[in-house]
Design a protein around this motif. Sequence first.
Motif, PDB file in Angstrom:
ATOM      1  N   GLU A  28       0.791  -1.226   0.000  1.00 19.53           N
ATOM      2  CA  GLU A  28       0.000   0.000   0.000  1.00 19.53           C
ATOM      3  C   GLU A  28       0.827   1.282   0.000  1.00 19.53           C
ATOM      4  OE1 GLU A  28      -3.844   0.323   2.048  1.00 19.53           O
ATOM      5  OE2 GLU A  28      -3.349  -1.621   2.926  1.00 19.53           O
ATOM      6  N   CYS A  29       2.113   1.193  -0.331  1.00 17.97           N
ATOM      7  CA  CYS A  29       2.873   2.422  -0.537  1.00 17.97           C
ATOM      8  C   CYS A  29       2.123   3.152  -1.645  1.00 17.97           C
ATOM      9  CB  CYS A  29       4.304   2.110  -0.968  1.00 17.97           C
ATOM     10  SG  CYS A  29       5.213   1.131   0.241  1.00 17.97           S
ATOM     11  N   THR A  30       1.915   4.439  -1.473  1.00 17.17           N
ATOM     12  CA  THR A  30       1.035   5.195  -2.364  1.00 17.17           C
ATOM     13  C   THR A  30       1.792   6.306  -3.072  1.00 17.17           C
ATOM     14  OG1 THR A  30      -0.821   4.707  -0.887  1.00 17.17           O
ATOM     15  CG2 THR A  30      -1.114   6.521  -2.449  1.00 17.17           C
ATOM     16  N   PHE A  31       1.695   6.309  -4.393  1.00 16.26           N
ATOM     17  CA  PHE A  31       2.364   7.310  -5.223  1.00 16.26           C
ATOM     18  C   PHE A  31       1.409   7.751  -6.322  1.00 16.26           C
ATOM     19  CE2 PHE A  31       5.722   4.945  -3.235  1.00 16.26           C
ATOM     20  CZ  PHE A  31       6.728   5.878  -2.996  1.00 16.26           C
ATOM     21  N   VAL A  36       5.274   7.460 -10.142  1.00 16.02           N
ATOM     22  CA  VAL A  36       5.483   6.057 -10.516  1.00 16.02           C
ATOM     23  C   VAL A  36       6.298   5.983 -11.810  1.00 16.02           C
ATOM     24  CG1 VAL A  36       4.292   3.976 -11.337  1.00 16.02           C
ATOM     25  CG2 VAL A  36       3.525   5.109  -9.255  1.00 16.02           C
ATOM     26  N   GLU A  37       6.027   6.901 -12.737  1.00 15.60           N
ATOM     27  CA  GLU A  37       6.817   6.956 -13.971  1.00 15.60           C
ATOM     28  C   GLU A  37       8.278   7.284 -13.659  1.00 15.60           C
ATOM     29  OE1 GLU A  37       6.037   6.241 -17.186  1.00 15.60           O
ATOM     30  OE2 GLU A  37       4.087   5.561 -16.460  1.00 15.60           O
ATOM     31  N   LEU A  38       8.507   8.277 -12.781  1.00 15.79           N
ATOM     32  CA  LEU A  38       9.881   8.637 -12.383  1.00 15.79           C
ATOM     33  C   LEU A  38      10.610   7.456 -11.747  1.00 15.79           C
ATOM     34  CD1 LEU A  38       9.487  12.137 -10.666  1.00 15.79           C
ATOM     35  CD2 LEU A  38      10.663  11.640 -12.807  1.00 15.79           C
ATOM     36  N   HIS A  40      10.147   4.394 -12.464  1.00 16.29           N
ATOM     37  CA  HIS A  40      10.159   3.280 -13.420  1.00 16.29           C
ATOM     38  C   HIS A  40       9.319   2.101 -12.937  1.00 16.29           C
ATOM     39  CE1 HIS A  40      13.176   4.893 -16.281  1.00 16.29           C
ATOM     40  NE2 HIS A  40      13.458   5.642 -15.238  1.00 16.29           N
ATOM     41  N   HIS A  41       8.201   2.430 -12.288  1.00 18.29           N
ATOM     42  CA  HIS A  41       7.222   1.435 -11.823  1.00 18.29           C
ATOM     43  C   HIS A  41       7.803   0.464 -10.789  1.00 18.29           C
ATOM     44  CE1 HIS A  41       4.128   2.624 -14.766  1.00 18.29           C
ATOM     45  NE2 HIS A  41       5.179   2.975 -15.472  1.00 18.29           N
ATOM     46  N   ILE A  42       8.829   0.911 -10.054  1.00 17.73           N
ATOM     47  CA  ILE A  42       9.432   0.086  -8.999  1.00 17.73           C
ATOM     48  C   ILE A  42       9.271   0.815  -7.671  1.00 17.73           C
ATOM     49  CG2 ILE A  42      11.538  -0.978  -8.109  1.00 17.73           C
ATOM     50  CD1 ILE A  42      12.573  -0.997 -11.030  1.00 17.73           C
ATOM     51  N   CYS A  43       8.608   0.189  -6.723  1.00 15.10           N
ATOM     52  CA  CYS A  43       8.412   0.800  -5.409  1.00 15.10           C
ATOM     53  C   CYS A  43       9.769   0.957  -4.714  1.00 15.10           C
ATOM     54  CB  CYS A  43       7.483  -0.048  -4.550  1.00 15.10           C
ATOM     55  SG  CYS A  43       7.241   0.648  -2.893  1.00 15.10           S
ATOM     56  N   PRO A  44      10.098   2.168  -4.261  1.00 16.57           N
ATOM     57  CA  PRO A  44      11.386   2.373  -3.607  1.00 16.57           C
ATOM     58  C   PRO A  44      11.471   1.723  -2.227  1.00 16.57           C
ATOM     59  CG  PRO A  44      10.064   4.348  -3.452  1.00 16.57           C
ATOM     60  CD  PRO A  44       9.313   3.393  -4.342  1.00 16.57           C
ATOM     61  N   ASN A  45      10.332   1.354  -1.670  1.00 18.03           N
ATOM     62  CA  ASN A  45      10.315   0.762  -0.327  1.00 18.03           C
ATOM     63  C   ASN A  45      10.452  -0.753  -0.336  1.00 18.03           C
ATOM     64  OD1 ASN A  45       9.825   3.379   0.798  1.00 18.03           O
ATOM     65  ND2 ASN A  45       7.694   3.160   0.198  1.00 18.03           N
ATOM     66  N   LYS A  73       7.884  10.892   2.110  1.00 18.77           N
ATOM     67  CA  LYS A  73       9.282  10.467   2.140  1.00 18.77           C
ATOM     68  C   LYS A  73       9.840  10.588   0.730  1.00 18.77           C
ATOM     69  CE  LYS A  73       8.665   6.269   3.416  1.00 18.77           C
ATOM     70  NZ  LYS A  73       8.758   4.877   3.833  1.00 18.77           N
ATOM     71  N   PRO A  74      10.213  11.803   0.312  1.00 19.21           N
ATOM     72  CA  PRO A  74      10.730  11.959  -1.049  1.00 19.21           C
ATOM     73  C   PRO A  74      11.863  10.967  -1.336  1.00 19.21           C
ATOM     74  CG  PRO A  74      10.439  14.095  -0.014  1.00 19.21           C
ATOM     75  CD  PRO A  74      10.231  13.053   1.061  1.00 19.21           C
ATOM     76  N   VAL A  75      11.820  10.402  -2.503  1.00 18.11           N
ATOM     77  CA  VAL A  75      12.790   9.391  -2.914  1.00 18.11           C
ATOM     78  C   VAL A  75      14.020  10.073  -3.504  1.00 18.11           C
ATOM     79  CG1 VAL A  75      13.169   7.422  -4.456  1.00 18.11           C
ATOM     80  CG2 VAL A  75      10.918   7.785  -3.422  1.00 18.11           C
TER      81      VAL A  75
END
Length: 87
Positions: A28-31, A36-38, A40-45, A73-75
């Motif tokens: 449920e990490c929410t973006f 999500v495009e930035l 590359h469709h990979i959850c940073p968490n 939590k900016p990536v």
Amino acid sequence: MLQIRPTCEHCNKSLPFDSEEAMICTFECTFCKDCVELLHHICPNCGGGFEKRPIRPKTLLHKYPVSIKEIHKPVDLKTHYIKFKIK
């Protein structure tokens, strides 16, 4: 029951319960779609992918309220790209 988080974790964009822009991973990490495009469709968490978040019907909001807790939590995109070998 999904939490339906109110904002994008990266850019803090508002994502109300009926947003067509909200994307979630398996935890449920929410973006928002733009972030999500930035990423590359990979959850940073968790490293998982994203899917469109379902919309909770208005008729259920009273019985099953959405979350009001914002997670911002900016990536660090450079680190994200290195970690997941994104070019």
